[in-house]
Design a protein around this motif. Sequence first.
Motif, PDB file in Angstrom:
ATOM      1  N   ALA A  28       0.903  -1.515   0.142  1.00  0.00           N
ATOM      2  CA  ALA A  28       0.093   0.094  -0.128  1.00  0.00           C
ATOM      3  C   ALA A  28       1.016   1.291   0.010  1.00  0.00           C
ATOM      4  CB  ALA A  28      -0.723   0.134   1.527  1.00  0.00           C
ATOM      5  N   HIS A  29       2.106   1.195   0.674  1.00  0.00           N
ATOM      6  CA  HIS A  29       3.138   2.310   0.907  1.00  0.00           C
ATOM      7  C   HIS A  29       4.017   2.124  -0.388  1.00  0.00           C
ATOM      8  CE1 HIS A  29      -0.366   3.364   3.356  1.00  0.00           C
ATOM      9  NE2 HIS A  29      -0.121   2.760   3.922  1.00  0.00           N
ATOM     10  N   PRO A  30       4.153   1.908  -1.134  1.00  0.00           N
ATOM     11  CA  PRO A  30       5.653   0.955  -2.392  1.00  0.00           C
ATOM     12  C   PRO A  30       7.116   2.327  -1.607  1.00  0.00           C
ATOM     13  CG  PRO A  30       3.951   1.730  -3.461  1.00  0.00           C
ATOM     14  CD  PRO A  30       3.001   1.707  -2.232  1.00  0.00           C
ATOM     15  N   VAL A  31       6.663   3.217  -1.484  1.00  0.00           N
ATOM     16  CA  VAL A  31       7.565   4.844  -1.700  1.00  0.00           C
ATOM     17  C   VAL A  31       8.617   4.889  -0.028  1.00  0.00           C
ATOM     18  CG1 VAL A  31       7.858   7.225  -2.152  1.00  0.00           C
ATOM     19  CG2 VAL A  31       6.040   6.135  -3.483  1.00  0.00           C
ATOM     20  N   PHE A  32       7.374   4.458   0.532  1.00  0.00           N
ATOM     21  CA  PHE A  32       7.804   4.292   2.260  1.00  0.00           C
ATOM     22  C   PHE A  32       8.280   2.474   2.041  1.00  0.00           C
ATOM     23  CE2 PHE A  32       7.867   2.546   6.334  1.00  0.00           C
ATOM     24  CZ  PHE A  32       7.737   3.497   6.918  1.00  0.00           C
ATOM     25  N   LEU A  45       4.434   2.791  -7.623  1.00  0.00           N
ATOM     26  CA  LEU A  45       3.260   3.992  -6.552  1.00  0.00           C
ATOM     27  C   LEU A  45       2.157   4.067  -5.647  1.00  0.00           C
ATOM     28  CD1 LEU A  45       3.632   6.872  -8.753  1.00  0.00           C
ATOM     29  CD2 LEU A  45       5.373   6.250  -6.953  1.00  0.00           C
ATOM     30  N   SER A  46       2.060   4.486  -4.555  1.00  0.00           N
ATOM     31  CA  SER A  46       0.331   3.521  -4.192  1.00  0.00           C
ATOM     32  C   SER A  46      -0.706   3.820  -5.159  1.00  0.00           C
ATOM     33  CB  SER A  46       0.069   4.683  -2.924  1.00  0.00           C
ATOM     34  OG  SER A  46       0.076   6.161  -3.005  1.00  0.00           O
ATOM     35  N   ASP A  47      -1.673   3.350  -5.207  1.00  0.00           N
ATOM     36  CA  ASP A  47      -2.962   3.349  -5.229  1.00  0.00           C
ATOM     37  C   ASP A  47      -3.622   4.515  -5.160  1.00  0.00           C
ATOM     38  OD1 ASP A  47      -5.676   2.978  -6.874  1.00  0.00           O
ATOM     39  OD2 ASP A  47      -5.248   0.735  -6.805  1.00  0.00           O
ATOM     40  N   PRO A  48      -4.004   5.638  -5.272  1.00  0.00           N
ATOM     41  CA  PRO A  48      -4.535   7.040  -5.215  1.00  0.00           C
ATOM     42  C   PRO A  48      -6.350   6.694  -4.990  1.00  0.00           C
ATOM     43  CG  PRO A  48      -3.821   7.353  -6.889  1.00  0.00           C
ATOM     44  CD  PRO A  48      -3.603   5.931  -7.074  1.00  0.00           C
ATOM     45  N   THR A  49      -6.934   5.709  -5.982  1.00  0.00           N
ATOM     46  CA  THR A  49      -8.308   5.681  -6.045  1.00  0.00           C
ATOM     47  C   THR A  49      -9.382   5.512  -4.565  1.00  0.00           C
ATOM     48  OG1 THR A  49      -8.331   3.340  -6.813  1.00  0.00           O
ATOM     49  CG2 THR A  49      -8.022   4.644  -8.388  1.00  0.00           C
ATOM     50  N   PRO A  50     -10.144   6.346  -5.226  1.00  0.00           N
ATOM     51  CA  PRO A  50     -11.321   5.583  -4.205  1.00  0.00           C
ATOM     52  C   PRO A  50     -11.297   4.034  -3.535  1.00  0.00           C
ATOM     53  CG  PRO A  50     -12.101   7.306  -5.281  1.00  0.00           C
ATOM     54  CD  PRO A  50     -10.704   7.188  -6.247  1.00  0.00           C
ATOM     55  N   GLU A  51     -11.857   3.273  -5.263  1.00  0.00           N
ATOM     56  CA  GLU A  51     -11.475   2.266  -5.353  1.00  0.00           C
ATOM     57  C   GLU A  51     -10.685   0.906  -4.351  1.00  0.00           C
ATOM     58  OE1 GLU A  51     -13.609   4.196  -7.945  1.00  0.00           O
ATOM     59  OE2 GLU A  51     -11.977   3.560  -7.599  1.00  0.00           O
ATOM     60  N   ALA A  52      -9.486   1.129  -4.383  1.00  0.00           N
ATOM     61  CA  ALA A  52      -7.903   0.975  -3.577  1.00  0.00           C
ATOM     62  C   ALA A  52      -8.367   1.528  -1.701  1.00  0.00           C
ATOM     63  CB  ALA A  52      -6.856   1.463  -3.976  1.00  0.00           C
ATOM     64  N   THR A  53      -8.947   2.829  -2.081  1.00  0.00           N
ATOM     65  CA  THR A  53      -9.182   3.200   0.187  1.00  0.00           C
ATOM     66  C   THR A  53     -10.644   1.876   0.421  1.00  0.00           C
ATOM     67  OG1 THR A  53      -8.438   5.213  -0.631  1.00  0.00           O
ATOM     68  CG2 THR A  53      -9.826   4.789   1.057  1.00  0.00           C
ATOM     69  N   ALA A  54     -11.406   1.599  -0.396  1.00  0.00           N
ATOM     70  CA  ALA A  54     -12.209   0.419  -0.253  1.00  0.00           C
ATOM     71  C   ALA A  54     -11.873  -0.843   0.501  1.00  0.00           C
ATOM     72  CB  ALA A  54     -13.571   1.451  -0.852  1.00  0.00           C
ATOM     73  N   GLY A  56      -8.515  -1.797   0.725  1.00  0.00           N
ATOM     74  CA  GLY A  56      -7.715  -1.044   1.453  1.00  0.00           C
ATOM     75  C   GLY A  56      -8.774  -1.356   3.855  1.00  0.00           C
ATOM     76  N   LEU A  57      -9.641  -0.732   3.293  1.00  0.00           N
ATOM     77  CA  LEU A  57     -10.648  -0.281   4.805  1.00  0.00           C
ATOM     78  C   LEU A  57     -11.110  -1.479   4.670  1.00  0.00           C
ATOM     79  CD1 LEU A  57     -12.010   3.084   4.201  1.00  0.00           C
ATOM     80  CD2 LEU A  57     -10.838   1.925   5.861  1.00  0.00           C
ATOM     81  N   ARG A  58     -11.755  -2.536   3.858  1.00  0.00           N
ATOM     82  CA  ARG A  58     -11.898  -3.983   4.050  1.00  0.00           C
ATOM     83  C   ARG A  58     -10.665  -5.110   4.619  1.00  0.00           C
ATOM     84  NH1 ARG A  58     -14.742  -2.859  -0.631  1.00  0.00           N
ATOM     85  NH2 ARG A  58     -13.354  -3.752  -1.802  1.00  0.00           N
ATOM     86  N   ARG A  59     -10.382  -4.624   4.452  1.00  0.00           N
ATOM     87  CA  ARG A  59      -8.523  -5.521   4.426  1.00  0.00           C
ATOM     88  C   ARG A  59      -7.424  -5.275   5.869  1.00  0.00           C
ATOM     89  NH1 ARG A  59      -4.424  -8.011   1.665  1.00  0.00           N
ATOM     90  NH2 ARG A  59      -3.403  -9.779   2.742  1.00  0.00           N
ATOM     91  N   LEU A  60      -7.897  -4.572   5.979  1.00  0.00           N
ATOM     92  CA  LEU A  60      -7.709  -4.056   7.590  1.00  0.00           C
ATOM     93  C   LEU A  60      -8.204  -4.133   7.978  1.00  0.00           C
ATOM     94  CD1 LEU A  60      -6.237  -0.266   7.140  1.00  0.00           C
ATOM     95  CD2 LEU A  60      -4.973  -2.765   7.546  1.00  0.00           C
ATOM     96  N   ALA A  61      -9.926  -4.428   8.089  1.00  0.00           N
ATOM     97  CA  ALA A  61     -11.042  -5.359   9.461  1.00  0.00           C
ATOM     98  C   ALA A  61     -10.951  -6.112   9.351  1.00  0.00           C
ATOM     99  CB  ALA A  61     -12.927  -4.620   8.314  1.00  0.00           C
ATOM    100  N   THR A  62     -10.582  -6.798   8.701  1.00  0.00           N
ATOM    101  CA  THR A  62     -10.146  -8.309   8.532  1.00  0.00           C
ATOM    102  C   THR A  62      -9.059  -8.768   9.076  1.00  0.00           C
ATOM    103  OG1 THR A  62     -11.081  -9.179   5.673  1.00  0.00           O
ATOM    104  CG2 THR A  62      -9.623 -10.885   7.562  1.00  0.00           C
ATOM    105  N   VAL A  96      -6.161   5.716   9.493  1.00  0.00           N
ATOM    106  CA  VAL A  96      -6.085   7.564   8.314  1.00  0.00           C
ATOM    107  C   VAL A  96      -6.312   6.856   6.971  1.00  0.00           C
ATOM    108  CG1 VAL A  96      -4.270   7.980   7.203  1.00  0.00           C
ATOM    109  CG2 VAL A  96      -3.488   7.266   9.327  1.00  0.00           C
ATOM    110  N   LEU A  97      -6.966   5.906   6.495  1.00  0.00           N
ATOM    111  CA  LEU A  97      -7.598   5.474   5.288  1.00  0.00           C
ATOM    112  C   LEU A  97      -9.132   6.055   5.976  1.00  0.00           C
ATOM    113  CD1 LEU A  97      -6.804   1.871   4.146  1.00  0.00           C
ATOM    114  CD2 LEU A  97      -6.270   4.183   2.328  1.00  0.00           C
TER     115      LEU A  97
END
Length: 584
Positions: A28-32, A45-54, A56-62, A96-97
């Motif tokens: 999710a943070h390839p530059v870091f 680079l990171s994926d700046p699309t709203p779809e990527a945010t959604a 990511g949130l599902r993955r983090l909740a799991t 943050v997401l």
Amino acid sequence: MSDESTAAGASATLVSLATEAWDWAMMAHPVFASSIGDRRFDDRLSDPTPEATATGLRRLATLLGRAQAVDEHDLAPADAVTRSALIAFIEMEADVLAADHERWAINPLDGPQVELLNIGSFQHVDTPVDGNRMLARWEAMGPWIEQHGRNVVAALQDGLVSPEAPIRRVIAELDDLLARPTVDSPLLGPARVERASWSAAEQERFASALESVVVERIHPAFQRYRDALREMVLPRARSNDRPGLSVIPGGVEAYRRLAHAHTSLDLKPQEIHQIGLAEVARIDAELTDLAGRVLGTADLAAALRRLRDDPALHFATPAQVFETAEAALARANGAIPGWFGTLPQASCQVVEMGPHEASHSTIAYYRQPAADGSRPGEYYLNTTAPETRPRYEAEALAFHEAVPGHHLQIAIAQELAGLPDFRRHAGTTAFIEGWGLYAERLADEMGLYSGELDRIGVASFDGWRACRLVVDTGMHALGWSRQRAITFMLEHTALAANNIENEVDRYISMPGQALAYKLGQLELVRLRTSARAALGADFDVRAFHDRVLGQGALPLATLRNVVDGWLTGQGSRRDTVSDGPGAG
């Protein structure tokens, strides 16, 4: 199943989860990832699309649910610390997401016009294959900038837009970037490096391809982004009188999440504001006392004017700024063995901030070493407008950013064997920045400051971080204007006016991050005071520092548990000694 088998199974599950969470974070943070020497994602680079945010949130909740399902009572004490830290790490990423601030906020310090230009200073390019990976990343920059611009414009329909001041700053940065000759671009810096292992043809192909993508794709994308900010976003910008998150849809919840992400605490903005006011009052008294002894005035306002305006108290050249930092770092390196048992193997060097960021940046920042040892820690120093850079602040700044501050803490963490990667390379902002602020006062105990004038810098810097609690909450939760925040800091610190304006725009653009410093420092001071009270004559500051730094950058509640556990063990050992053979 035996207790041993249960513990082994829980530990194995935790290790697997920690690896999975860290791998997700690096993707999710390839530059870091590249900045710490993880080269798996150097081509993206990171994926700046709203779809990527959604997604990511599902993955983090799991991941969070699975981490919370590991029963801490089945874990050994060391693994219990990892579980607590892992839950906090996942929550921080999710906060943050979910705040969704980076999608639309205009950031003069860390937006694409700065972050993308800095990549070439730390990404490895050792072989032609590395060159191809960099080229792929550079080719992704144009589409990334375009998507970011679309995000910012689309957010206008939801009432999400930055205030005028940071937007104007970023437009100025982009104007400056686009006006410079392409050959001078930091994006072409890697093409100017001669690599002995490359053939002349390989070097030429790499340089030509990099220049083509900068000229044909990246700069045009930056120009379109600049035009969109000027023509579409700036006319709809919020007034500088309403810079905070609380005035936008969902802003109150976003600020709560961002404050929690950076502090690991659940304090309300009003509580933090009051802590800040109390600290400002305490430090004002200290500054007044120092000014009476050093400057001959017991009036705080007069002392601050003198500190700001007296040319004799400021640098004359960029070289003086740089040389003072190098001398302070060398002095600190010589003193740390008496205060720390564990020292980092990685060195730290002072680096002058590049022109593409210096005029709108803060006074300094630190970049961690590459974990593979290929790059040292770097203390980036802003040397522009040296007449605005006070001599009395220079040493405290160096001790915060380098040694015994950020470099000591972060390099030690990276080198800790046996800890999961997320504990070695990431962590709670309040721990990291709290340690940097703690180090400024610690340096005085270590005898590192040149004199009383430099101690005025220590107090001013401490007041600066206390002011952050007041103005960050003031703007984002209590309705303060940008000018009110600037005025408050002018009245309670000796920072130059240009630095204060940069700082306030930073707080506007990075809500909650500024809360970490003082809250983290206060917790570290409380822990050290408790340890000294508990151990009395047996208190060893080297052992205390090693315990605090020997676990990575923990959430503050977890750190307290670690120190309390250490104190319990220390007390048990004392009891054993006093009750053993020969005790009288």
